[in-house]
Design a protein around this motif. Structure first.
Motif, PDB file in Angstrom:
ATOM      1  N   VAL A   1     -28.852  16.964   3.454  1.00 28.72           N
ATOM      2  CA  VAL A   1     -28.772  18.200   3.793  1.00 28.72           C
ATOM      3  C   VAL A   1     -27.180  18.549   3.746  1.00 28.72           C
ATOM      4  O   VAL A   1     -27.074  19.765   3.644  1.00 28.72           O
ATOM      5  CB  VAL A   1     -29.380  18.468   5.181  1.00 28.72           C
ATOM      6  CG1 VAL A   1     -29.207  19.887   5.860  1.00 28.72           C
ATOM      7  CG2 VAL A   1     -31.137  18.093   5.087  1.00 28.72           C
TER       8      VAL A   1
ATOM      9  N   LYS B   1     -32.670  29.142  -4.450  1.00 28.22           N
ATOM     10  CA  LYS B   1     -32.476  30.427  -4.326  1.00 28.22           C
ATOM     11  C   LYS B   1     -31.026  30.673  -4.783  1.00 28.22           C
ATOM     12  O   LYS B   1     -30.804  31.781  -5.452  1.00 28.22           O
ATOM     13  CB  LYS B   1     -32.811  30.696  -2.836  1.00 28.22           C
ATOM     14  CG  LYS B   1     -32.461  32.298  -2.424  1.00 28.22           C
ATOM     15  CD  LYS B   1     -33.471  33.237  -2.841  1.00 28.22           C
ATOM     16  CE  LYS B   1     -33.041  34.540  -2.425  1.00 28.22           C
ATOM     17  NZ  LYS B   1     -34.268  35.587  -3.067  1.00 28.22           N
TER      18      LYS B   1
ATOM     19  N   LEU C   1     -25.879  21.775   1.656  1.00 23.93           N
ATOM     20  CA  LEU C   1     -25.665  22.846   2.508  1.00 23.93           C
ATOM     21  C   LEU C   1     -24.229  22.988   3.104  1.00 23.93           C
ATOM     22  O   LEU C   1     -23.916  24.345   3.736  1.00 23.93           O
ATOM     23  CB  LEU C   1     -26.658  23.265   3.618  1.00 23.93           C
ATOM     24  CG  LEU C   1     -28.197  23.380   3.313  1.00 23.93           C
ATOM     25  CD1 LEU C   1     -29.139  23.478   4.392  1.00 23.93           C
ATOM     26  CD2 LEU C   1     -28.264  24.610   2.259  1.00 23.93           C
TER      27      LEU C   1
ATOM     28  N   GLY D   1     -31.936  32.642  -7.911  1.00 25.77           N
ATOM     29  CA  GLY D   1     -32.089  34.030  -7.256  1.00 25.77           C
ATOM     30  C   GLY D   1     -33.657  34.151  -6.869  1.00 25.77           C
ATOM     31  O   GLY D   1     -34.296  35.388  -6.523  1.00 25.77           O
ATOM     32  N   THR D   2     -34.377  33.210  -7.009  1.00 26.98           N
ATOM     33  CA  THR D   2     -35.853  33.237  -6.764  1.00 26.98           C
ATOM     34  C   THR D   2     -36.561  32.078  -5.994  1.00 26.98           C
ATOM     35  O   THR D   2     -35.756  30.932  -6.281  1.00 26.98           O
ATOM     36  CB  THR D   2     -36.714  33.602  -7.861  1.00 26.98           C
ATOM     37  OG1 THR D   2     -38.010  33.675  -7.530  1.00 26.98           O
ATOM     38  CG2 THR D   2     -36.537  32.923  -9.045  1.00 26.98           C
ATOM     39  N   VAL D   3     -37.426  32.065  -5.359  1.00 31.70           N
ATOM     40  CA  VAL D   3     -38.019  30.988  -4.847  1.00 31.70           C
ATOM     41  C   VAL D   3     -39.635  30.616  -5.329  1.00 31.70           C
ATOM     42  O   VAL D   3     -40.390  29.954  -4.971  1.00 31.70           O
ATOM     43  CB  VAL D   3     -38.223  30.594  -3.272  1.00 31.70           C
ATOM     44  CG1 VAL D   3     -36.655  30.452  -2.869  1.00 31.70           C
ATOM     45  CG2 VAL D   3     -38.724  31.772  -2.684  1.00 31.70           C
TER      46      VAL D   3
ATOM     47  N   ALA E   1     -36.434  18.978   6.240  1.00 33.27           N
ATOM     48  CA  ALA E   1     -35.196  19.726   6.167  1.00 33.27           C
ATOM     49  C   ALA E   1     -34.265  19.609   4.908  1.00 33.27           C
ATOM     50  O   ALA E   1     -33.964  20.621   4.384  1.00 33.27           O
ATOM     51  CB  ALA E   1     -34.232  19.349   7.442  1.00 33.27           C
ATOM     52  N   LEU E   2     -34.641  18.353   4.282  1.00 33.94           N
ATOM     53  CA  LEU E   2     -33.999  18.124   3.128  1.00 33.94           C
ATOM     54  C   LEU E   2     -34.705  19.145   1.946  1.00 33.94           C
ATOM     55  O   LEU E   2     -33.943  19.594   1.014  1.00 33.94           O
ATOM     56  CB  LEU E   2     -34.232  16.686   2.803  1.00 33.94           C
ATOM     57  CG  LEU E   2     -33.471  16.411   1.460  1.00 33.94           C
ATOM     58  CD1 LEU E   2     -31.903  16.341   1.533  1.00 33.94           C
ATOM     59  CD2 LEU E   2     -33.510  14.992   1.082  1.00 33.94           C
TER      60      LEU E   2
ATOM     61  N   ILE F   1     -41.464  27.860  -0.181  1.00 32.14           N
ATOM     62  CA  ILE F   1     -41.610  27.717   1.268  1.00 32.14           C
ATOM     63  C   ILE F   1     -42.922  27.247   1.531  1.00 32.14           C
ATOM     64  O   ILE F   1     -43.498  26.490   2.403  1.00 32.14           O
ATOM     65  CB  ILE F   1     -40.823  28.947   1.831  1.00 32.14           C
ATOM     66  CG1 ILE F   1     -39.479  28.877   1.613  1.00 32.14           C
ATOM     67  CG2 ILE F   1     -41.127  28.807   3.359  1.00 32.14           C
ATOM     68  CD1 ILE F   1     -38.695  30.003   2.239  1.00 32.14           C
TER      69      ILE F   1
ATOM     70  N   LEU G   1     -36.224  21.899   2.504  1.00 29.66           N
ATOM     71  CA  LEU G   1     -35.898  23.283   2.790  1.00 29.66           C
ATOM     72  C   LEU G   1     -34.539  23.705   2.361  1.00 29.66           C
ATOM     73  O   LEU G   1     -34.139  24.726   1.729  1.00 29.66           O
ATOM     74  CB  LEU G   1     -36.069  23.840   4.368  1.00 29.66           C
ATOM     75  CG  LEU G   1     -37.413  23.818   4.576  1.00 29.66           C
ATOM     76  CD1 LEU G   1     -37.643  23.895   6.386  1.00 29.66           C
ATOM     77  CD2 LEU G   1     -38.210  24.888   4.162  1.00 29.66           C
ATOM     78  N   SER G   2     -33.604  22.715   2.402  1.00 23.10           N
ATOM     79  CA  SER G   2     -32.255  22.807   1.951  1.00 23.10           C
ATOM     80  C   SER G   2     -32.112  22.844   0.332  1.00 23.10           C
ATOM     81  O   SER G   2     -31.360  23.666  -0.104  1.00 23.10           O
ATOM     82  CB  SER G   2     -31.286  21.846   2.486  1.00 23.10           C
ATOM     83  OG  SER G   2     -31.553  20.472   2.047  1.00 23.10           O
ATOM     84  N   LEU G   3     -32.884  22.002  -0.144  1.00 24.42           N
ATOM     85  CA  LEU G   3     -33.356  22.196  -1.710  1.00 24.42           C
ATOM     86  C   LEU G   3     -33.602  23.693  -2.222  1.00 24.42           C
ATOM     87  O   LEU G   3     -33.105  24.113  -3.187  1.00 24.42           O
ATOM     88  CB  LEU G   3     -34.086  21.162  -2.259  1.00 24.42           C
ATOM     89  CG  LEU G   3     -33.661  19.720  -2.555  1.00 24.42           C
ATOM     90  CD1 LEU G   3     -34.725  18.790  -2.826  1.00 24.42           C
ATOM     91  CD2 LEU G   3     -32.525  19.714  -3.561  1.00 24.42           C
ATOM     92  N   VAL G   4     -34.691  24.097  -1.217  1.00 23.73           N
ATOM     93  CA  VAL G   4     -35.219  25.489  -1.530  1.00 23.73           C
ATOM     94  C   VAL G   4     -33.889  26.504  -1.517  1.00 23.73           C
ATOM     95  O   VAL G   4     -33.711  27.318  -2.268  1.00 23.73           O
ATOM     96  CB  VAL G   4     -36.385  26.017  -0.671  1.00 23.73           C
ATOM     97  CG1 VAL G   4     -36.633  27.247  -0.674  1.00 23.73           C
ATOM     98  CG2 VAL G   4     -37.711  24.748  -0.919  1.00 23.73           C
ATOM     99  N   ILE G   5     -33.061  26.436  -0.538  1.00 26.85           N
ATOM    100  CA  ILE G   5     -31.906  27.269  -0.211  1.00 26.85           C
ATOM    101  C   ILE G   5     -31.175  27.192  -1.447  1.00 26.85           C
ATOM    102  O   ILE G   5     -30.614  28.206  -1.961  1.00 26.85           O
ATOM    103  CB  ILE G   5     -31.336  27.012   0.929  1.00 26.85           C
ATOM    104  CG1 ILE G   5     -32.032  27.266   2.302  1.00 26.85           C
ATOM    105  CG2 ILE G   5     -30.054  27.793   1.283  1.00 26.85           C
ATOM    106  CD1 ILE G   5     -31.659  26.719   3.344  1.00 26.85           C
ATOM    107  N   ARG G   6     -30.888  26.094  -2.087  1.00 28.89           N
ATOM    108  CA  ARG G   6     -30.006  25.837  -3.175  1.00 28.89           C
ATOM    109  C   ARG G   6     -30.359  26.399  -4.315  1.00 28.89           C
ATOM    110  O   ARG G   6     -29.986  27.187  -5.300  1.00 28.89           O
ATOM    111  CB  ARG G   6     -29.666  24.333  -3.394  1.00 28.89           C
ATOM    112  CG  ARG G   6     -28.798  23.858  -2.226  1.00 28.89           C
ATOM    113  CD  ARG G   6     -27.352  24.510  -2.073  1.00 28.89           C
ATOM    114  NE  ARG G   6     -26.485  23.833  -3.004  1.00 28.89           N
ATOM    115  CZ  ARG G   6     -25.608  24.449  -3.725  1.00 28.89           C
ATOM    116  NH1 ARG G   6     -25.364  25.997  -3.474  1.00 28.89           N
ATOM    117  NH2 ARG G   6     -24.940  24.085  -4.476  1.00 28.89           N
TER     118      ARG G   6
ATOM    119  N   PHE H   1     -28.139  24.546   8.672  1.00 32.24           N
ATOM    120  CA  PHE H   1     -29.279  25.761   7.879  1.00 32.24           C
ATOM    121  C   PHE H   1     -28.570  26.927   8.835  1.00 32.24           C
ATOM    122  O   PHE H   1     -28.690  28.008   8.128  1.00 32.24           O
ATOM    123  CB  PHE H   1     -30.453  25.540   8.685  1.00 32.24           C
ATOM    124  CG  PHE H   1     -31.361  24.632   7.748  1.00 32.24           C
ATOM    125  CD1 PHE H   1     -31.195  23.323   7.818  1.00 32.24           C
ATOM    126  CD2 PHE H   1     -32.237  25.331   6.927  1.00 32.24           C
ATOM    127  CE1 PHE H   1     -31.968  22.676   7.128  1.00 32.24           C
ATOM    128  CE2 PHE H   1     -33.002  24.531   6.133  1.00 32.24           C
ATOM    129  CZ  PHE H   1     -32.759  23.332   5.887  1.00 32.24           C
TER     130      PHE H   1
END
Lengths: 287, 116
Positions: free
Chosen positions: A123, B99, A127, B103-105, B89-90, B30, B92-97, A277
């Motif tokens: 993470v 995005k 991030l 530019g989309t999920v 959490a890992l 997500i 979700l952070s991949l999803v953030i990257r 986060f």
């Protein structure tokens, strides 16, 4: 709990109420709230039929399973009676869950702590890149706008007992329900509550980022080096009998040190994950 | 009665199928992760249910108690919960990257991007 799993109940309560929904919400705040509708989706009806067939087959499968609570189920017959009857003499602590976790299956637990630590590193590397870009975090702006005085006062009253309780759970884990994993998540939940009400800027002053990164790795190191000490003394890895002549005292010391390592790592990794986060939420992405 | 004896397992299967349905029918990443979480919770309940012995108490040695529930599933699951939140959490952070770079999920849009 009606299923007698007090230790699990502790963990799930702290994780389910304090950490995982917040991570979900933080992610939603970063990536946007709405799912796009598009025509190219596979039809839900086909998926439903597949799920229905699988579910029915599984339910037919349960007809052969032992009844809930049966004492002669296969799961109760092999290794569990040994834990239940001998752990009191061999380990000398009343909580069997802690004996199994930290002594009989200490290898497993070491592996799991390493997995948690690795996920924390993952993470951070995904991030943790935007540390220096924005000085004012978005959460601080929201907190500056809204007063929320009552919530803040309630949080002020609640946080010290939560922190104390987590230490109690940590060090009393041998006798009552508790241990490093539960204490770690409860401690992290308290700090997360603090961050939500007083802002990231203030929380950063309380919890130094570099400090908890070092502590997270120190916890794993503490756990691993307990094993090394017994290895260097000519016993097997994670054999606690080297710490004292009396086997029960030795087990007790070993379990305390290992639970401490687990607790430190879990608490620090959870806080690190939450901070990375929350600092990624930016103004323009929240609409 | 068989309904009461197997009720826990059926709840597990219902939860598991809800999670599975979300994973295969939604393209939002997500939502997929939430589905996986529900799936994971059903496995936790399955393990804890197998550890229960009727008439037993929590596995902490006490006087005048002879029947304890099985401590082993409790150990496995309490560590699995914490490991589960770390791996979530890992994810979700991949999803953030994702995005940030796509530019989309939405899974189908990401696939389109990759192919074109």
């Amino acid at each position: 709990m009606s299923m007698d799993a007090v230790d699990v109940a502790f963990t799930e309560a702290a994780v389910g109420a304090g950490i995982s929904p917040l991570l979900m919400l933080a992610t939603l705040a970063i990536v946007g709230r709405y799912q796009k509708t598009s025509a190219t989706l596979p039809s839900p009806a086909a998926a439903f039929i597949l799920v229905f067939i699988t579910g029915s087959l599984l339910i037919v499968g349960t007809l052969d399973m032992p009844a809930f609570g049966a004492a002669d189920a296969p799961a109760q017959l092999h290794v569990a009676p040994r834990y239940i009857h001998l752990s009191g003499e061999e380990i000398g602590i009343p909580n069997m869950v802690t004996s199994v976790l930290a002594s009989y299956r200490a290898y497993d637990t070491l592996g799991e702590v390493v997995v948690i630590f690795t996920a924390g590193i993952g993470v951070l590397s995904l991030l943790g890149f935007s540390n220096s870009q924005n000085n004012a975090y978005f959460i601080d702006k929201i907190i500056a706008q809204d007063e929320h005085k009552i919530l803040r006062i309630v949080a002020k009253i609640l946080i010290p007992p939560i922190l104390l309780f987590s230490l109690y759970v940590q060090f009393h884990g041998d006798f009552g329900p508790g241990g490093g994993f539960q204490a770690g998540v409860i401690f992290a939940a308290a700090i997360i509550l603090y961050t939500l009400f007083f802002g990231l800027e203030v929380a950063r002053k309380v919890i130094n980022q570099t400090f908890i990164r070092v502590l997270a790795s120190l916890g794993v190191l503490l756990y691993g080096s307990v094993g090394l000490v017994s290895l260097l003394s000519g016993k097997n890895y994670l054999d606690y009998h080297v710490f004292a002549d009396d086997p029960q005292t030795a087990q007790h010391i070993g379990i305390l040190v290992i639970e401490l390592g687990v607790g430190i790592t879990v608490a620090c990794v959870m806080m690190l994950i939450f901070f990375s986060f929350i600092e990624n939420i930016k103004q323009e992405e929240v609409r | 009665m068989i309904v009461f004896e197997l009720f826990n397992y059926w709840i597990v299967i219902v939860l598991m199928m809800i999670g599975f349905f979300i994973v295969i029918s939604r393209s939002n990443l997500i939502k997929k992760i939430i589905g996986l979480n529900i799936f994971q919770t059903s496995v936790f309940i399955l393990y804890i249910s197998t550890g229960k012995i009727s008439g037993g108490t929590a596995p902490i040695i006490a006087e005048n108690v002879t029947v304890y529930s099985n401590p082993l599933p409790h150990v496995l699951i309490l560590t699995a919960i914490v490991v589960g939140i770390a791996t979530t959490a890992l994810a979700l952070s991949l999803v953030i990257r994702i995005k940030a770079s796509y530019g989309t999920v939405e899974e189908n849009e990401i696939l389109q991007r990759d192919q074109s």
